[in-house]
Design a protein around this motif. Structure first.
Motif, short mmCIF file in Angstrom:
data_model
loop_
_atom_site.label_atom_id
_atom_site.label_comp_id
_atom_site.label_asym_id
_atom_site.label_seq_id
_atom_site.Cartn_x
_atom_site.Cartn_y
_atom_site.Cartn_z
N UNK A 42 33.19 66.52 -40.08
CA UNK A 42 32.38 66.55 -41.33
C UNK A 42 31.84 65.02 -41.39
N UNK A 43 30.53 65.01 -41.39
CA UNK A 43 29.64 63.94 -41.52
C UNK A 43 29.72 63.43 -43.24
N UNK A 44 29.81 62.31 -43.48
CA UNK A 44 29.70 61.90 -44.85
C UNK A 44 28.68 60.90 -45.14
N UNK A 45 28.11 60.43 -44.16
CA UNK A 45 26.64 59.38 -44.39
C UNK A 45 25.45 60.14 -43.46
N UNK A 46 24.44 60.35 -44.26
CA UNK A 46 23.53 61.00 -43.62
C UNK A 46 22.71 60.04 -42.53
N UNK A 47 22.75 60.58 -41.33
CA UNK A 47 22.00 59.90 -40.35
C UNK A 47 20.52 60.02 -40.31
N UNK A 48 19.91 58.84 -39.74
CA UNK A 48 18.55 58.90 -39.93
C UNK A 48 17.76 60.02 -38.89
N UNK A 49 16.83 60.44 -39.09
CA UNK A 49 15.93 61.37 -38.41
C UNK A 49 15.98 60.90 -36.80
N UNK A 50 16.29 61.77 -35.86
CA UNK A 50 16.29 61.37 -34.42
C UNK A 50 17.48 61.13 -33.89
N UNK A 51 18.70 60.82 -34.87
CA UNK A 51 20.09 60.34 -34.56
C UNK A 51 20.53 61.80 -33.56
N UNK A 52 21.29 61.33 -32.40
CA UNK A 52 21.84 62.15 -31.57
C UNK A 52 22.85 62.94 -32.48
N UNK A 53 22.77 64.29 -32.44
CA UNK A 53 23.96 64.98 -33.17
C UNK A 53 24.92 65.06 -32.34
N UNK A 54 25.35 64.63 -31.26
CA UNK A 54 26.52 64.69 -30.45
C UNK A 54 27.19 63.35 -30.41
N UNK A 55 26.86 62.36 -31.40
CA UNK A 55 27.45 61.16 -31.51
C UNK A 55 27.85 60.84 -33.17
N UNK A 56 28.97 59.78 -33.19
CA UNK A 56 29.23 59.36 -34.46
C UNK A 56 27.93 58.45 -35.17
N UNK A 57 27.86 58.57 -36.33
CA UNK A 57 26.76 57.60 -36.73
C UNK A 57 27.62 56.49 -37.59
N UNK A 58 27.15 55.18 -37.16
CA UNK A 58 28.07 54.06 -37.98
C UNK A 58 27.09 53.40 -38.90
N UNK A 59 26.05 53.71 -39.25
CA UNK A 59 24.90 52.88 -39.85
C UNK A 59 25.15 53.29 -41.33
N UNK A 60 24.22 52.85 -42.02
CA UNK A 60 24.02 52.79 -43.56
C UNK A 60 23.23 53.95 -43.78
N UNK A 61 23.40 54.35 -44.98
CA UNK A 61 22.55 55.54 -45.63
C UNK A 61 23.27 56.23 -46.69
N UNK A 62 22.87 57.19 -47.30
CA UNK A 62 23.15 57.79 -48.59
C UNK A 62 24.27 58.80 -48.32
N UNK A 63 25.49 58.93 -49.11
CA UNK A 63 26.55 59.81 -48.55
C UNK A 63 26.23 61.14 -48.89
N UNK A 64 26.87 62.13 -48.04
CA UNK A 64 26.62 63.59 -47.93
C UNK A 64 28.05 64.32 -48.13
N UNK A 65 28.11 65.45 -48.29
CA UNK A 65 29.28 66.25 -48.09
C UNK A 65 30.51 65.54 -48.67
#
Length: 956
Positions: free
Chosen positions: A442-465
């Motif tokens: 369950x992702x809780x931070x919105x990845x930027x456009x173009x982020x690989x959907x098959x990897x974790x996202x460790x950067x900043x962004x707005x919260x989701x879910x």
């Protein structure tokens, strides 16, 4: 190559033979006269008036006396501190400069196991050789202050300090250590609450002991350790390879819970971190200490577990809790002892079980597997993630959903709580585990456009879910969401904001013979008691076998048995500890080799004191705040004025020494808050090694250099066969060792000192090239010839010196002074070489100039400087003579050379006044005929002036 020449050599030329005679003579005189003995203000060596003298304390990191002796790389820091110490004496300072030996160590014990020779004999023989080599170099140590950690008179006080730590606790309210007697008084009065939650008067004797012992700064506890049955000892994390084997012997290592002595260094984590801002250390070393301590701000969260205590985790990202879809505990976590169910719960996937029929079977097998891996290996990110489901289900306190609890070896018991909430959407390790075991993401931070959907996202962004009917984090940025999550957890009673540390308590036990015995005995119930001060030191007994008991390498269930445990006459001891004579059993582990180096700088200040570990007046004078290099420094913590060593001790030795020092400060035993006010990390001397066609090292001294067949590159041969060259460390195994003994024999110790200091900035590594040392020898020969007639041996000097040469001398004095102040010894050598070349060419060395030159050289080449000083008519040593000072009037240059560039190319050089203005300089440049010719018909677009040395004209 030998620096000596043939029979035609003038009788009084400065050769290696003459240098050796001079060096031995002056070393003997310094020793006889006590030239470098620094007086103390009080204590056994106290002298009146010393307390008012300006002082400086200079120290090398404690050397271990290796049986191999010194190679030319080892003395680099020693010579540098000696140069600085000699310079500071000449600047009028009372300088404490000495060197002792960190003499307990595993190599001597290993030699004892192999040969039966007592490690003391091996160590003392090594010390004799080490001392001979350092004396050969003319190091200006105060020999009275030389200490050895293996001396019972020294480790008596190591044991005494251990007992001070043992009899102390850290009062978080006061932010300092206090005696255990004050803890007991506070518990009795009710000022301090018991951890049992009941009044002190209602506690049993065992409970009272637990209340006290559970807070001591030195304590004994069953802890996970690296147990190597094949070696019969516990090894540190740093001594375990990635393959889970010991560095020595390649023996299997198992994680076991064993009783060990520990130091509660974690209580000092904040002070160890914060006080780094108060010391003058290399920033990279401070960063290494900060990372080792690893302070993290976050939240402690409790996940309810049915039928067991809540599972507590620490997280730096509480905002991601909506994405916690499973949990992981370390294989050593206490939850696994009782909460593992008998059968797999409904919905358990086959991949989670490890092929076991029950959770207990799976957990037990996995724990055995994990015990074979080192902590370092377990933390390696590129390893495939392994683990098993424990059968335990926890409840996410925010979502209310049940999540499975796994055990996996990438979670360590010693960091945080030994349990994590796994958030695969935002953590790569959790993502890899989830992918391996088919766990939801369950992702809780919105990845930027173009982020690989098959990897974790460790950067900043707005919260989701991340919303429910009690809290909504969606759309918020991370920092705001963190604060809101912590506030929610505290309102709900499910967690709290907290701070945690990567730093762990210090494992202080070793199952070895060659170390300081613990001043601890045990009664029949196994309770620990301190040996009374008057019975210190507890000395090592003689033993027949220095080896710990060893077992089959894979006998993970075995228990350590140290060599001391077999000395039954020593182990069993009758003592009266206040309630009549009783038989006690001594502690048979020994302290780690770090112990003696945790306080040696203090003993240097007062080594002959038999009444105290250090006289208070001596410690305050040499190390107190606001003195020496700390004078006038705001919030100065005190400590050694200059501490020089290598980066290999950047963390552990420095951290442990700081911890001990701070405890002693809290208890009022010392005035300084830090042991080392200034730390300088030196570079290394490296060397070329050569290998034959089989890849085996060949003697570097026998390799011949040539050129390749096409004449374009260098080539090397040994006994006619081609060899390859590599660059790195110097060592016996690489057959490229060069010793200071060889250099002193072939060129003289002063030549070796000058060359070693000339090869580069002290903080940088540099190559060793034996053939290049000739340049340093020729420099000293030229200087010698400017004062001494090589044929007669008489002093020969000019009556007068041209003004420009006088100016150069005083510029040299000014520059060398600044270089010495800044530890810039390589540039000091360069300036002295340039000056000697100039005065040699002019043949105009006057007595005044000769004396100034000799004094400038004295810190670098003390023996030849003393000899020349003596031949110039001085009876006293120059060791404490005033250092030359530059005449400001002679530092003013009558003119300087200004470079004039047109379009970036030098077109003219102008001799101008040093104080010429920018406007005047521009006019002169524009008026230059060469500049006009270079410009032609081009228009000047811009003129850059850096008076008095540069004009740059841009034309177009």
């Amino acid at each position: 190559m030998n620096a000596q020449t043939d029979a035609d050599t003038p009788a009084h030329r400065y050769t290696a033979t003459l240098a050796g005679e001079i060096e031995r003579r002056w070393q003997d005189r310094w020793e006889t006269d006590g030239t470098f003995e620094a007086p103390n203000p009080s204590g056994p060596w106290g002298e009146p008036g010393v307390a008012e003298q300006p002082k400086l304390m200079i120290q090398d990191m404690f050397p271990y006396p290796s049986g191999a002796g010194l190679h030319v790389g080892h003395p680099l820091p020693f010579i540098s501190t000696d140069v600085y110490a000699r310079y500071q004496r000449m600047r009028g300072k009372n300088v404490l400069y000495t060197q002792g030996f960190d003499a307990f160590g595993l190599p001597a014990e290993q030699h004892a196991v192999q040969t039966g020779q007592h490690p003391r004999k091996t160590t003392e023989d090594n010390i004799v050789n080490f001392t001979r080599q350092t004396r050969l170099l003319g190091l200006s140590h105060d020999p009275r202050r030389r200490i050895q950690t293996i001396d019972p008179g020294y480790y008596r006080w190591t044991q005494w300090i251990f007992l001070k730590i043992y009899d102390s606790w850290y009062d978080q309210r006061a932010g300092k250590a206090r005696p255990v007697s004050e803890l007991r008084a506070g518990l009795e009065s009710g000022e301090i609450e018991t951890r049992a939650g009941r009044p002190w008067s209602e506690l049993t004797e065992d409970e009272r002991r637990e209340e006290i012992d559970g807070r001591r700064l030195a304590y004994r506890k069953d802890v996970p350790v690296n147990w190597a049955p094949g070696l019969g000892t516990v090894v540190a994390n740093e001594e375990v390879t990635n393959e889970g084997l010991t560095e020595r012997g390649d023996m299997p290592v198992f994680r076991r819970n064993l009783p060990q002595w520990m130091m509660r260094i974690t209580d000092y984590a904040d002070r160890l971190l914060d006080d780094l801002d108060r010391v003058e250390w290399t920033e990279s070393i401070k960063l290494m200490q900060r990372n080792w301590i690893g302070r993290s701000h976050g939240a402690s969260v409790r996940f309810p577990v049915e039928g067991a205590a809540p599972l507590e985790v620490f997280t730096t990202r509480p905002d991601t809790i909506f994405g916690a879809t499973f949990m992981v505990v370390a294989p050593e976590h206490p939850l696994l002892a009782g909460a593992v169910p008998q059968a797999w719960p409904e919905g358990t996937k086959e991949a989670w079980t490890g092929g076991a029929s029950t959770p207990r079977e799976a957990v037990t097998a996995y724990q055995a597997q994990a015990a074979r891996r080192s902590e370092l290996d377990r933390q390696t990110d590129d390893k495939a993630k392994t683990g098993v489901f424990t059968g335990v289900l926890a409840t996410n306190p925010v979502t209310g959903q049940q999540v499975p609890v796994f055990t996996a070896d990438y979670v360590l018991m010693g960091y945080g709580t030994g349990a994590i909430m796994a958030v695969p959407g935002e953590d790569p390790r959790d993502w890899a585990f989830a992918a391996a075991y088919d766990l939801p993401v369950v992702r809780t931070v919105q990845p930027p456009e173009g982020h690989d959907d098959n990897t974790a996202y460790t950067g900043a962004g707005p919260l989701i879910n991340s919303s429910n009917d009690r809290i909504s984090l969606d759309g918020k940025e991370i920092e705001e969401a963190k604060a809101e999550t912590i506030a929610f957890l505290e309102r709900e009673g499910a967690g709290r904001g907290t701070v945690t540390y990567k730093l762990r308590d210090w494992l202080f036990s070793r199952q070895r013979y060659w170390g300081e015995p613990f001043p601890i005995v045990y009664d029949e119930q196994g309770n620990a008691h301190a040996v009374p001060d008057e019975l210190l030191p507890v000395e090592l007994p003689e033993v027949a076998d220095y080896s710990p008991k060893t077992y089959a390498p894979d006998d993970a269930a075995s228990m350590p048995e140290s060599p001391l445990s077999r000395a039954t006459d020593w182990v069993e001891v009758e003592l009266d500890l206040g309630d009549g004579p009783k038989t006690y059993r001594r502690e048979t582990d020994t302290m780690p080799n770090w112990a003696g180096s945790c306080w040696y700088e203090l003993r240097y200040t007062d080594p002959d004191n038999t009444e105290r570990f250090v006289d208070r007046g001596c410690e305050e004078y040499w190390m107190g705040p606001g003195r020496g290099a700390g004078e006038g420094v705001a919030n100065d913590p005190g400590g050694v004025d200059l501490y020089v060593g290598g980066p290999e001790h950047a963390v552990l030795h420095l951290l442990y020494a700081r911890f001990w020092h701070k405890v002693l400060f809290d208890l009022g035993e010392v005035s300084s808050e830090e042991p080392f006010r200034r730390l300088f990390i030196h570079g290394y001397v490296q060397a070329y090694a050569f290998r034959d066609g089989r890849g085996q090292p060949v003697p570097a001294a026998e390799v011949e250099e040539g050129v390749s067949a096409d004449g374009t590159t260098a080539s090397w041969t040994w006994q006619g066969q081609p060899v390859t060259r590599e660059y790195g460390k110097m060592g016996k195994s690489l057959k490229n060792v060069v010793t200071p003994d060889e250099m002193a024999r072939d060129y003289g110790a002063d030549t070796f000192r000058v060359y070693e200091m000339s090869t580069g900035p002290l903080d940088q590594s540099r190559p060793w090239e034996t053939h290049a040392i000739v340049g340093a020898h020729r420099f000293l020969q030229r200087l010698w010839r400017t004062v001494v007639d090589e044929t007669t041996g008489e002093v020969r000097l000019a009556d007068e010196m041209p003004l420009e040469l006088q100016r150069e001398l005083h510029r040299t004095i000014d520059g060398v002074t600044r270089d010495y102040d800044e530890l810039g010894f390589n540039t000091a050598v360069a300036k002295l070489t340039s000056w000697v070349n100039s005065v040699t060419k002019a043949g105009a060395m006057t007595r005044e100039a000769a004396e100034a030159t000799v004094l400038l050289l004295a810190p670098l080449a003390p023996h030849v400087a003393e000899e020349l000083w003596s031949r110039l008519g001085h009876e006293e040593s120059l060791a404490h003579h005033a250092f030359p000072t530059a005449d400001p009037a002679l530092l003013v240059q009558e003119s300087v050379t200004c470079v004039v560039q047109v379009q970036g190319k030098v077109r003219d050089r102008l001799e101008v006044s040093p104080d010429v203005s920018d406007e005047e300089l521009e006019e002169l440049a524009r008026a230059s005929e060469r500049v006009r010719a270079a410009l032609g018909d081009k228009q000047i677009r811009k003129v850059i002036v850096r008076a008095p040395k540069l004009v740059n004209i841009v034309a177009g």
